[in-house]
Every structure is written in C-alpha cells, then in structure tokens.
Write an enzyme that holds these catalytic residues in place. Sequence first.
Site, PDB file in Angstrom:
ATOM      1  N   ARG A 198      -7.618 -31.201  31.740  1.00  0.00           N
ATOM      2  CA  ARG A 198      -7.958 -29.971  31.017  1.00  0.00           C
ATOM      3  C   ARG A 198      -7.210 -29.907  29.682  1.00  0.00           C
ATOM      4  O   ARG A 198      -6.849 -30.926  29.120  1.00  0.00           O
ATOM      5  CB  ARG A 198      -7.683 -28.761  31.924  1.00  0.00           C
ATOM      6  CG  ARG A 198      -8.544 -28.803  33.216  1.00  0.00           C
ATOM      7  CD  ARG A 198      -8.345 -27.576  34.070  1.00  0.00           C
ATOM      8  NE  ARG A 198      -8.758 -26.356  33.357  1.00  0.00           N
ATOM      9  CZ  ARG A 198      -8.395 -25.135  33.732  1.00  0.00           C
ATOM     10  NH1 ARG A 198      -7.651 -24.973  34.813  1.00  0.00           N
ATOM     11  NH2 ARG A 198      -8.786 -24.088  33.029  1.00  0.00           N
ATOM     12  N   GLU A 252       3.150 -28.641  45.487  1.00  0.00           N
ATOM     13  CA  GLU A 252       2.434 -27.971  44.389  1.00  0.00           C
ATOM     14  C   GLU A 252       0.949 -28.318  44.480  1.00  0.00           C
ATOM     15  O   GLU A 252       0.600 -29.493  44.606  1.00  0.00           O
ATOM     16  CB  GLU A 252       3.005 -28.477  43.052  1.00  0.00           C
ATOM     17  CG  GLU A 252       2.282 -27.933  41.836  1.00  0.00           C
ATOM     18  CD  GLU A 252       2.770 -28.587  40.546  1.00  0.00           C
ATOM     19  OE1 GLU A 252       3.822 -29.268  40.552  1.00  0.00           O
ATOM     20  OE2 GLU A 252       2.074 -28.428  39.530  1.00  0.00           O
ATOM     21  N   ASN A 278       0.680 -22.694  44.666  1.00  0.00           N
ATOM     22  CA  ASN A 278      -0.134 -22.814  43.457  1.00  0.00           C
ATOM     23  C   ASN A 278       0.465 -21.847  42.440  1.00  0.00           C
ATOM     24  O   ASN A 278       0.248 -20.639  42.523  1.00  0.00           O
ATOM     25  CB  ASN A 278      -1.599 -22.473  43.715  1.00  0.00           C
ATOM     26  CG  ASN A 278      -2.450 -22.687  42.465  1.00  0.00           C
ATOM     27  OD1 ASN A 278      -1.912 -22.852  41.357  1.00  0.00           O
ATOM     28  ND2 ASN A 278      -3.758 -22.684  42.616  1.00  0.00           N
ATOM     29  N   ARG A 332     -13.379 -15.377  38.847  1.00  0.00           N
ATOM     30  CA  ARG A 332     -12.713 -15.887  37.653  1.00  0.00           C
ATOM     31  C   ARG A 332     -13.206 -17.302  37.342  1.00  0.00           C
ATOM     32  O   ARG A 332     -13.008 -18.213  38.146  1.00  0.00           O
ATOM     33  CB  ARG A 332     -11.209 -15.937  37.944  1.00  0.00           C
ATOM     34  CG  ARG A 332     -10.386 -16.630  36.917  1.00  0.00           C
ATOM     35  CD  ARG A 332      -8.990 -16.910  37.447  1.00  0.00           C
ATOM     36  NE  ARG A 332      -8.193 -17.513  36.395  1.00  0.00           N
ATOM     37  CZ  ARG A 332      -7.115 -18.235  36.615  1.00  0.00           C
ATOM     38  NH1 ARG A 332      -6.687 -18.447  37.844  1.00  0.00           N
ATOM     39  NH2 ARG A 332      -6.453 -18.756  35.610  1.00  0.00           N
ATOM     40  N   HIS A 388       3.124 -24.276  33.962  1.00  0.00           N
ATOM     41  CA  HIS A 388       3.324 -24.948  32.678  1.00  0.00           C
ATOM     42  C   HIS A 388       4.551 -24.470  31.910  1.00  0.00           C
ATOM     43  O   HIS A 388       4.982 -25.125  30.967  1.00  0.00           O
ATOM     44  CB  HIS A 388       2.052 -24.781  31.833  1.00  0.00           C
ATOM     45  CG  HIS A 388       0.796 -25.009  32.635  1.00  0.00           C
ATOM     46  ND1 HIS A 388       0.520 -26.219  33.230  1.00  0.00           N
ATOM     47  CD2 HIS A 388      -0.223 -24.167  32.994  1.00  0.00           C
ATOM     48  CE1 HIS A 388      -0.625 -26.119  33.911  1.00  0.00           C
ATOM     49  NE2 HIS A 388      -1.091 -24.888  33.781  1.00  0.00           N
ATOM     50  N   PRO A 397      -0.129 -16.118  39.487  1.00  0.00           N
ATOM     51  CA  PRO A 397      -0.905 -15.169  38.681  1.00  0.00           C
ATOM     52  C   PRO A 397      -2.394 -15.502  38.580  1.00  0.00           C
ATOM     53  O   PRO A 397      -2.762 -16.675  38.436  1.00  0.00           O
ATOM     54  CB  PRO A 397      -0.266 -15.276  37.287  1.00  0.00           C
ATOM     55  CG  PRO A 397       1.105 -15.791  37.526  1.00  0.00           C
ATOM     56  CD  PRO A 397       1.038 -16.620  38.772  1.00  0.00           C
ATOM     57  N   ASN A 398      -3.187 -14.454  38.649  1.00  0.00           N
ATOM     58  CA  ASN A 398      -4.648 -14.479  38.453  1.00  0.00           C
ATOM     59  C   ASN A 398      -5.433 -15.088  39.611  1.00  0.00           C
ATOM     60  O   ASN A 398      -6.659 -15.052  39.612  1.00  0.00           O
ATOM     61  CB  ASN A 398      -5.026 -15.196  37.137  1.00  0.00           C
ATOM     62  CG  ASN A 398      -4.440 -14.500  35.930  1.00  0.00           C
ATOM     63  OD1 ASN A 398      -4.663 -13.306  35.747  1.00  0.00           O
ATOM     64  ND2 ASN A 398      -3.670 -15.200  35.120  1.00  0.00           N
ATOM     65  N   ARG A 458      -2.018 -27.649  29.807  1.00  0.00           N
ATOM     66  CA  ARG A 458      -2.044 -27.631  31.276  1.00  0.00           C
ATOM     67  C   ARG A 458      -1.586 -28.955  31.878  1.00  0.00           C
ATOM     68  O   ARG A 458      -1.398 -29.066  33.088  1.00  0.00           O
ATOM     69  CB  ARG A 458      -3.455 -27.326  31.784  1.00  0.00           C
ATOM     70  CG  ARG A 458      -3.908 -25.925  31.490  1.00  0.00           C
ATOM     71  CD  ARG A 458      -5.218 -25.633  32.211  1.00  0.00           C
ATOM     72  NE  ARG A 458      -5.923 -24.571  31.532  1.00  0.00           N
ATOM     73  CZ  ARG A 458      -5.700 -23.270  31.746  1.00  0.00           C
ATOM     74  NH1 ARG A 458      -4.822 -22.887  32.627  1.00  0.00           N
ATOM     75  NH2 ARG A 458      -6.390 -22.364  31.075  1.00  0.00           N
ATOM     76  N   ALA A 481      -0.685 -20.324  35.993  1.00  0.00           N
ATOM     77  CA  ALA A 481      -0.225 -20.730  34.658  1.00  0.00           C
ATOM     78  C   ALA A 481       1.293 -20.903  34.585  1.00  0.00           C
ATOM     79  O   ALA A 481       1.798 -21.584  33.676  1.00  0.00           O
ATOM     80  CB  ALA A 481      -0.699 -19.710  33.623  1.00  0.00           C
ATOM     81  N   LEU A 509      -6.345 -25.988  42.153  1.00  0.00           N
ATOM     82  CA  LEU A 509      -7.775 -26.115  42.406  1.00  0.00           C
ATOM     83  C   LEU A 509      -8.420 -27.062  41.404  1.00  0.00           C
ATOM     84  O   LEU A 509      -9.180 -27.957  41.759  1.00  0.00           O
ATOM     85  CB  LEU A 509      -8.442 -24.740  42.301  1.00  0.00           C
ATOM     86  CG  LEU A 509      -8.051 -23.724  43.391  1.00  0.00           C
ATOM     87  CD1 LEU A 509      -8.238 -22.306  42.890  1.00  0.00           C
ATOM     88  CD2 LEU A 509      -8.854 -23.977  44.650  1.00  0.00           C
ATOM     89  N   SER A 510      -8.117 -26.835  40.117  1.00  0.00           N
ATOM     90  CA  SER A 510      -8.692 -27.669  39.055  1.00  0.00           C
ATOM     91  C   SER A 510      -7.782 -28.868  38.807  1.00  0.00           C
ATOM     92  O   SER A 510      -6.617 -28.867  39.226  1.00  0.00           O
ATOM     93  CB  SER A 510      -8.848 -26.840  37.770  1.00  0.00           C
ATOM     94  OG  SER A 510      -7.570 -26.439  37.293  1.00  0.00           O
ATOM     95  N   ASP A 559      13.301 -23.362  38.901  1.00  0.00           N
ATOM     96  CA  ASP A 559      14.659 -23.376  39.441  1.00  0.00           C
ATOM     97  C   ASP A 559      14.683 -22.906  40.894  1.00  0.00           C
ATOM     98  O   ASP A 559      15.479 -23.396  41.695  1.00  0.00           O
ATOM     99  CB  ASP A 559      15.587 -22.505  38.583  1.00  0.00           C
ATOM    100  CG  ASP A 559      15.965 -23.186  37.271  1.00  0.00           C
ATOM    101  OD1 ASP A 559      15.623 -24.376  37.092  1.00  0.00           O
ATOM    102  OD2 ASP A 559      16.604 -22.533  36.424  1.00  0.00           O
ATOM    103  N   TYR A 561     -12.924 -22.898  38.751  1.00  0.00           N
ATOM    104  CA  TYR A 561     -12.136 -22.685  39.968  1.00  0.00           C
ATOM    105  C   TYR A 561     -12.975 -22.560  41.241  1.00  0.00           C
ATOM    106  O   TYR A 561     -12.428 -22.399  42.331  1.00  0.00           O
ATOM    107  CB  TYR A 561     -11.253 -21.438  39.802  1.00  0.00           C
ATOM    108  CG  TYR A 561     -10.261 -21.593  38.667  1.00  0.00           C
ATOM    109  CD1 TYR A 561      -9.253 -22.554  38.725  1.00  0.00           C
ATOM    110  CD2 TYR A 561     -10.351 -20.796  37.517  1.00  0.00           C
ATOM    111  CE1 TYR A 561      -8.360 -22.721  37.684  1.00  0.00           C
ATOM    112  CE2 TYR A 561      -9.450 -20.953  36.472  1.00  0.00           C
ATOM    113  CZ  TYR A 561      -8.462 -21.917  36.566  1.00  0.00           C
ATOM    114  OH  TYR A 561      -7.577 -22.086  35.534  1.00  0.00           O
TER     115      TYR A 561
END
Length: 149
Positions: A103, A94, A70, A14, A76, A6-7, A107, A73, A97-98, A83, A19
């Site tokens: 953070r 996994e 990636n 963004r 988390h 997402p995002n 996160r 969110a 970027l950040s 699963d 990022y």
Amino acid sequence: MVLHGPNLNLLGRREPEVYGSMTLDEINARLVALGKELGVEVVCRQSNHEGQLVDWLHRAAEEAAAVVLNPGALTHYGYSLRDAVAAVPVPVVEVHLSNIHAREPFRRRSVIAPVAAGQITGLGVHSYLLGLRAAVALTREGRSRGRQD
Ligand code: DQA
C-alpha cells in the site's frame, strides 16, 4: 486476548474494497469459534485510543497467555504502543487485514513488528485466524517471541 486498534469498529462499512465486508463482530465470532476448537478462551477488545490499548496490553501480562494485535494506523507511528508490546512477557502477534507492504509508503513501516512475535498481513480475516493459531502455538511451546530465543 485479541486487540483491535483505531477505526476497526467501522469494519464492514469502512473502505470495503480494502478491508473487506466482514464486520468486527463477525471477525470476533470467527476468532471465538476457532478458540473453542483450539481449547482456548478468546477475549476481543477494540479501542480508538492508544492509551486504552496500552492499558489492555499491561493487563494482558496477568490476564492472557498471548495477544493478537491489529494496531490499525498506530502500526506506523504508535511508539507508546510499541513500548507496551516490548514490555509484556507474553507473545504478541501483529496482524493486518490488508497487505501493508503493498500500500502507501507510510504503511510499509511497522514500529510494532520489531518487538512483535511476528507479523501476518494481507490475508483478510485469515490474518487474524492464523495469528490466533500462531499465538496458541507459541504459548504452548513456551516462547514469547517468534524467533528461537
Ligand atoms: C490495518 C492497516 C493500517 O495501515 C490501517 O491504518 C488500518 C488497518 C489493516 O488491518 O489492514 O486501520 O491495520
């Protein structure tokens, strides 16, 4: 297979201070170019929906030798994504970027990490590129997890 959660379609616009300024298309182009160098085909997909990512992970079992993920969110709290990662027999690396460990407290926990082959975080586009190198190396060694098993 490279999966973006997402995002991540908003990359470039963004929170660039967090990022970076690269767009998702630019990151994907770097991954495809590295894939050519390494002799592998790279297919990149992005969704804002957990169920879609779960479906693609299921397909990865048949369609891909490895996955670079990636989860955004969902990292988390995405238990169905977790699963699905645990269910697929191919290595899932996994990437972030950040640096999620530097953070906000929410996160710092990844529900994906315990079932991933490994986690690469905080290196911008290099997290993805190193993730792809790791995924290819694990595949060539015939290992589905990062640890010796
Ligand atoms: C992210 C980190 C997550 O915490 C965040 O929700 C994202 C991007 C990263 O790549 O740094 O969407 O996965």
